[in-house]
Each structure stands twice: as structure tokens, then as C-alpha cells.
Design a protein around this motif. Sequence first.
Motif, PDB file in Angstrom:
ATOM      1  N   GLU A  31     -10.395  -1.907  -1.954  1.00  0.00           N
ATOM      2  CA  GLU A  31     -11.997  -2.954  -1.373  1.00  0.00           C
ATOM      3  C   GLU A  31     -11.380  -4.058  -2.386  1.00  0.00           C
ATOM      4  OE1 GLU A  31     -16.323  -3.184  -1.320  1.00  0.00           O
ATOM      5  OE2 GLU A  31     -15.922  -1.091  -0.954  1.00  0.00           O
ATOM      6  N   ALA A  32     -11.498  -3.625  -4.244  1.00  0.00           N
ATOM      7  CA  ALA A  32     -11.516  -5.036  -4.751  1.00  0.00           C
ATOM      8  C   ALA A  32     -10.246  -6.308  -4.959  1.00  0.00           C
ATOM      9  CB  ALA A  32     -11.318  -4.148  -6.244  1.00  0.00           C
ATOM     10  N   HIS A  33      -9.498  -5.168  -3.974  1.00  0.00           N
ATOM     11  CA  HIS A  33      -8.368  -6.647  -3.578  1.00  0.00           C
ATOM     12  C   HIS A  33      -8.077  -6.646  -2.509  1.00  0.00           C
ATOM     13  CE1 HIS A  33      -7.165  -6.270  -8.213  1.00  0.00           C
ATOM     14  NE2 HIS A  33      -6.681  -4.641  -8.112  1.00  0.00           N
ATOM     15  N   GLY A  34      -8.768  -6.491  -1.709  1.00  0.00           N
ATOM     16  CA  GLY A  34      -8.831  -6.587  -0.467  1.00  0.00           C
ATOM     17  C   GLY A  34      -7.294  -6.075   0.260  1.00  0.00           C
ATOM     18  N   TYR A  35      -6.992  -5.389   0.458  1.00  0.00           N
ATOM     19  CA  TYR A  35      -5.887  -4.395   0.739  1.00  0.00           C
ATOM     20  C   TYR A  35      -6.540  -3.566   2.179  1.00  0.00           C
ATOM     21  CZ  TYR A  35      -3.002  -5.715  -3.181  1.00  0.00           C
ATOM     22  OH  TYR A  35      -2.455  -6.402  -4.469  1.00  0.00           O
ATOM     23  N   SER A  36      -5.780  -3.309   2.420  1.00  0.00           N
ATOM     24  CA  SER A  36      -5.927  -1.823   4.052  1.00  0.00           C
ATOM     25  C   SER A  36      -5.179  -1.213   3.864  1.00  0.00           C
ATOM     26  CB  SER A  36      -5.894  -2.735   5.441  1.00  0.00           C
ATOM     27  OG  SER A  36      -4.450  -3.273   5.968  1.00  0.00           O
ATOM     28  N   MET A  37      -5.348  -0.151   4.119  1.00  0.00           N
ATOM     29  CA  MET A  37      -4.068   0.891   4.722  1.00  0.00           C
ATOM     30  C   MET A  37      -2.597   0.408   5.110  1.00  0.00           C
ATOM     31  SD  MET A  37      -5.680   3.872   2.584  1.00  0.00           S
ATOM     32  CE  MET A  37      -3.640   4.610   3.991  1.00  0.00           C
ATOM     33  N   TYR A  38      -3.152  -0.747   6.644  1.00  0.00           N
ATOM     34  CA  TYR A  38      -1.993  -0.955   6.764  1.00  0.00           C
ATOM     35  C   TYR A  38      -1.096  -1.132   5.770  1.00  0.00           C
ATOM     36  CZ  TYR A  38      -4.576  -0.779  11.262  1.00  0.00           C
ATOM     37  OH  TYR A  38      -5.083   0.265  11.814  1.00  0.00           O
ATOM     38  N   ASP A  39      -1.704  -1.991   4.595  1.00  0.00           N
ATOM     39  CA  ASP A  39      -1.023  -2.796   3.280  1.00  0.00           C
ATOM     40  C   ASP A  39       0.070  -1.175   2.767  1.00  0.00           C
ATOM     41  OD1 ASP A  39      -1.819  -5.059   3.719  1.00  0.00           O
ATOM     42  OD2 ASP A  39      -3.508  -5.183   2.574  1.00  0.00           O
ATOM     43  N   VAL A  40      -0.594  -0.291   2.752  1.00  0.00           N
ATOM     44  CA  VAL A  40      -0.788   0.883   1.371  1.00  0.00           C
ATOM     45  C   VAL A  40       0.823   1.198   2.670  1.00  0.00           C
ATOM     46  CG1 VAL A  40      -1.338   3.128   0.944  1.00  0.00           C
ATOM     47  CG2 VAL A  40      -2.608   1.499   0.371  1.00  0.00           C
ATOM     48  N   ARG A  41       0.669   1.897   4.131  1.00  0.00           N
ATOM     49  CA  ARG A  41       1.345   2.231   4.573  1.00  0.00           C
ATOM     50  C   ARG A  41       2.610   1.605   4.737  1.00  0.00           C
ATOM     51  NH1 ARG A  41      -0.232   7.221   7.629  1.00  0.00           N
ATOM     52  NH2 ARG A  41       1.270   6.365   9.080  1.00  0.00           N
ATOM     53  N   SER A  42       2.790   0.017   4.925  1.00  0.00           N
ATOM     54  CA  SER A  42       3.205  -0.876   5.104  1.00  0.00           C
ATOM     55  C   SER A  42       4.967   0.023   3.840  1.00  0.00           C
ATOM     56  CB  SER A  42       3.291  -1.856   5.208  1.00  0.00           C
ATOM     57  OG  SER A  42       4.362  -2.788   5.494  1.00  0.00           O
ATOM     58  N   ILE A  43       3.990  -0.771   3.041  1.00  0.00           N
ATOM     59  CA  ILE A  43       4.642  -0.175   1.649  1.00  0.00           C
ATOM     60  C   ILE A  43       5.250   0.830   0.871  1.00  0.00           C
ATOM     61  CG2 ILE A  43       4.147  -0.171  -1.053  1.00  0.00           C
ATOM     62  CD1 ILE A  43       2.221  -2.698  -0.287  1.00  0.00           C
ATOM     63  N   TYR A  65       6.051   5.769  -8.136  1.00  0.00           N
ATOM     64  CA  TYR A  65       5.227   3.916  -8.114  1.00  0.00           C
ATOM     65  C   TYR A  65       6.225   3.246  -7.103  1.00  0.00           C
ATOM     66  CZ  TYR A  65       2.800   3.715 -12.317  1.00  0.00           C
ATOM     67  OH  TYR A  65       1.775   4.464 -13.334  1.00  0.00           O
ATOM     68  N   LEU A  66       5.754   2.904  -5.592  1.00  0.00           N
ATOM     69  CA  LEU A  66       6.162   2.254  -5.039  1.00  0.00           C
ATOM     70  C   LEU A  66       5.876   0.481  -5.010  1.00  0.00           C
ATOM     71  CD1 LEU A  66       5.406   4.676  -2.284  1.00  0.00           C
ATOM     72  CD2 LEU A  66       7.798   4.490  -3.432  1.00  0.00           C
ATOM     73  N   ARG A  67       6.437  -0.560  -4.591  1.00  0.00           N
ATOM     74  CA  ARG A  67       6.960  -1.764  -4.177  1.00  0.00           C
ATOM     75  C   ARG A  67       6.834  -2.305  -3.446  1.00  0.00           C
ATOM     76  NH1 ARG A  67       8.210  -6.946  -8.422  1.00  0.00           N
ATOM     77  NH2 ARG A  67       8.222  -5.460  -9.743  1.00  0.00           N
ATOM     78  N   GLY A  68       6.307  -2.863  -3.184  1.00  0.00           N
ATOM     79  CA  GLY A  68       6.004  -3.627  -1.495  1.00  0.00           C
ATOM     80  C   GLY A  68       5.289  -5.116  -1.761  1.00  0.00           C
ATOM     81  N   LYS A  69       5.053  -5.610  -0.384  1.00  0.00           N
ATOM     82  CA  LYS A  69       4.080  -6.500  -0.026  1.00  0.00           C
ATOM     83  C   LYS A  69       2.610  -5.989   0.949  1.00  0.00           C
ATOM     84  CE  LYS A  69       7.217  -9.517  -1.352  1.00  0.00           C
ATOM     85  NZ  LYS A  69       7.832 -11.420  -1.332  1.00  0.00           N
ATOM     86  N   CYS A  70       1.662  -6.661   0.807  1.00  0.00           N
ATOM     87  CA  CYS A  70       0.746  -6.375   1.071  1.00  0.00           C
ATOM     88  C   CYS A  70       1.496  -7.134   2.914  1.00  0.00           C
ATOM     89  CB  CYS A  70      -0.857  -6.867   0.579  1.00  0.00           C
ATOM     90  SG  CYS A  70      -1.246  -8.957   0.726  1.00  0.00           S
ATOM     91  N   LEU A  71       0.659  -7.072   4.023  1.00  0.00           N
ATOM     92  CA  LEU A  71       0.617  -7.447   5.172  1.00  0.00           C
ATOM     93  C   LEU A  71      -0.220  -8.855   5.381  1.00  0.00           C
ATOM     94  CD1 LEU A  71       1.027  -4.564   7.190  1.00  0.00           C
ATOM     95  CD2 LEU A  71       2.947  -5.344   6.381  1.00  0.00           C
ATOM     96  N   ALA A  72      -0.889  -9.230   4.638  1.00  0.00           N
ATOM     97  CA  ALA A  72      -2.130 -10.677   4.998  1.00  0.00           C
ATOM     98  C   ALA A  72      -1.380 -11.645   4.581  1.00  0.00           C
ATOM     99  CB  ALA A  72      -3.114 -10.128   5.297  1.00  0.00           C
ATOM    100  N   PHE A  73      -0.902 -11.110   3.011  1.00  0.00           N
ATOM    101  CA  PHE A  73      -1.387 -11.841   2.202  1.00  0.00           C
ATOM    102  C   PHE A  73       0.361 -12.179   1.631  1.00  0.00           C
ATOM    103  CE2 PHE A  73      -5.345 -10.720   2.065  1.00  0.00           C
ATOM    104  CZ  PHE A  73      -6.386 -11.760   2.350  1.00  0.00           C
ATOM    105  N   GLY A  74       1.283 -10.962   1.691  1.00  0.00           N
ATOM    106  CA  GLY A  74       2.207 -11.231   1.418  1.00  0.00           C
ATOM    107  C   GLY A  74       2.451 -11.288  -0.516  1.00  0.00           C
ATOM    108  N   ARG A  75       1.270 -10.539  -0.334  1.00  0.00           N
ATOM    109  CA  ARG A  75       1.309 -10.680  -2.312  1.00  0.00           C
ATOM    110  C   ARG A  75       2.625  -9.583  -3.090  1.00  0.00           C
ATOM    111  NH1 ARG A  75      -4.830  -9.999  -4.123  1.00  0.00           N
ATOM    112  NH2 ARG A  75      -4.319  -8.272  -1.279  1.00  0.00           N
ATOM    113  N   PRO A  76       3.360  -9.005  -3.776  1.00  0.00           N
ATOM    114  CA  PRO A  76       3.794  -8.044  -4.439  1.00  0.00           C
ATOM    115  C   PRO A  76       2.652  -7.111  -5.056  1.00  0.00           C
ATOM    116  CG  PRO A  76       4.747 -10.365  -5.848  1.00  0.00           C
ATOM    117  CD  PRO A  76       3.427 -11.097  -4.909  1.00  0.00           C
ATOM    118  N   THR A  77       2.370  -6.084  -4.362  1.00  0.00           N
ATOM    119  CA  THR A  77       2.076  -5.197  -4.655  1.00  0.00           C
ATOM    120  C   THR A  77       2.287  -3.462  -4.672  1.00  0.00           C
ATOM    121  OG1 THR A  77       0.612  -5.963  -2.745  1.00  0.00           O
ATOM    122  CG2 THR A  77      -0.207  -4.006  -3.731  1.00  0.00           C
TER     123      THR A  77
END
Length: 108
Positions: A31-43, A65-77
Motif C-alpha cells: 500500500e505505501a508504495h502503490g503496488y498491486s498484486m499484479y505487480d508482484v505476480r508479474s515480478i 529476492y526477485l527483481r523486476g519492474k512494476c507494471l504501472a510505473f515501470g519502477r525497478p522493484t
Amino acid sequence: MTRDGAREIIRKILAGTVPCSQSLHFLQELEAHGYSMYDVRSIMQSCRFEHPPYWSGKHANFKAYLRGKCLAFGRPTCVLLGLLPDGPNVYATVFPIADPTREVPRRP
């Protein structure tokens, strides 16, 4: 645990055949970083490990530790999972990677 062993557990979590609980810290960070479970599942689907999974005596599981990018903003996550071959598994935390050119440090 090897990367292949962790990949297999992650594949089963994504398929819904193995449960994975959400820690309170994970939900707060989501919630604090504006992520969704879609972001997590994509990573999780990309399954790019930052480090080989390693044992955490403090949490009695293997940290992955899994590295990827969030879907909405493309932030490294980074998504941190706590894995065990026979469960239980947990979404431990999710956080933005401040400097994508550097490795995310391992935590005990």
C-alpha cells in the motif's frame, strides 16, 4: 535451496496449487508504495533472482529476492519471498530499488 527449487515453488504459488500467505509488513509496503498484486505476480513470473535463495535462521525459511519492474510505473522493484519446500510460504515484503545499477543487499 537452489534457484531451480525456488522456481518450482514460485510456479506452484502462481498456479494456485501451493498457498502463500501475506505478512502484515508486505501488505503495508504494498500500500505505501502503490503496488498491486499484479505487480508482484508479474515480478514472480519473470523469476529473476537477485541472489541465490539462502537460509534465514531468524525466519526459518529460505529468502528469495526477485527483481523486476512494476507494471504501472515501470519502477525497478524487489519482491522478497520466504519459501520452504513443504510450506508454509510467505510474501515477506516488496520495495522499490533505489539504485537499479546496484545489487539489493541480503538481509539476515
